[in-house]
Design an enzyme around this catalytic site. Sequence first.
Site, mmCIF file in Angstrom:
data_model
loop_
_atom_site.group_PDB
_atom_site.id
_atom_site.type_symbol
_atom_site.label_atom_id
_atom_site.label_comp_id
_atom_site.label_asym_id
_atom_site.label_seq_id
_atom_site.Cartn_x
_atom_site.Cartn_y
_atom_site.Cartn_z
ATOM 1 N N LEU A 100 40.155 28.545 31.475
ATOM 2 C CA LEU A 100 40.302 29.811 32.173
ATOM 3 C C LEU A 100 38.884 30.348 32.294
ATOM 4 C CD1 LEU A 100 42.574 31.574 33.340
ATOM 5 C CD2 LEU A 100 42.659 32.793 31.168
ATOM 6 N N ASP A 101 38.461 30.662 33.510
ATOM 7 C CA ASP A 101 37.074 31.036 33.751
ATOM 8 C C ASP A 101 36.610 32.167 32.844
ATOM 9 O OD1 ASP A 101 37.001 29.181 35.733
ATOM 10 O OD2 ASP A 101 37.236 30.606 37.368
ATOM 11 N N LYS A 102 35.326 32.195 32.577
ATOM 12 C CA LYS A 102 34.721 33.231 31.734
ATOM 13 C C LYS A 102 35.034 34.642 32.220
ATOM 14 C CE LYS A 102 30.282 34.564 29.667
ATOM 15 N NZ LYS A 102 28.841 34.199 29.535
ATOM 16 N N LYS A 268 39.416 33.338 39.442
ATOM 17 C CA LYS A 268 40.105 32.704 38.648
ATOM 18 C C LYS A 268 39.341 32.903 37.557
ATOM 19 C CE LYS A 268 42.043 28.377 38.031
ATOM 20 N NZ LYS A 268 42.385 27.477 38.032
#
Length: 268
Positions: A100-102, A268
């Site tokens: 899951l993106d930063k 995202k």
Amino acid sequence: MSTSLNKYISSTGRCSRREADQLIAAGRVTLNGKVATLGNRVEPGDKVLIDKKSLKAKPPTLYIAFNKPVGIVCTTDQQEKKNIIRFINHPQRLFPIGRLDKPSQGLIFLTNDGDIVNKVLRAGNAHEKEYQVTVNQPITEVFIKKMESGIPILGTVTQPCKVKQLGEDTFTIILTQGLNRQIRRMCEYLGYEVTRLKRTRIMHIQVGKLPPGKWRELTTKELKTLKYKIGDSSKTEEASVLPKNNKPPKPRSLKNTKNNKHSRSRKK
């Protein structure tokens, strides 16, 4: 029945198969008193030592649901100060299932069960992941329809998905894919920027009221349903979404359409 030595070591929870290969190559592993080599197999009753010490029994399998806050990185790399493992600080050795993106928040699983990972992740297994997304300008019916039908990104076309408008600039999207920064790229293709992205569901498991930065173990019921749903899942990657020689259309921005007049801020 024999087991490959690296798999045997990994099954104890000591390390990954790749790390086990490194230990073997370094001469730190013995099999029945002899220095082991890559490709060795372990039979029932064999004695495996690492640095002349017996391997500890495999810890109980653990499955965690974590509400990742913005800023935490989904990596086990200890050089990353804000890595997810350090943040959770669990006594058992865990690793995240997927990413899951930063700059994104929301539900992610962590586990010490390597067999479950690819079955959950592979797009060909059609396991749903749901997100709530806010963008920097009002969304339109055209935006919704294009997002649902497929967007050309990363040399392919995204699979059809479900999109529902919640407010002027907010929508939910249900994906069965996991392309790199997929939702952000889809929105960018249509002239939008994501300012907030939260994953609220993976398959049947909801983030619910779990606060950002907190985690919980999956319930017995959740875990039973999860194992049932992935029972027939493939571990291998799906084929390309596009047939051969089928090139995606050129990008087209919606910024100048008459229904897209306003703009606001960014993430995202």
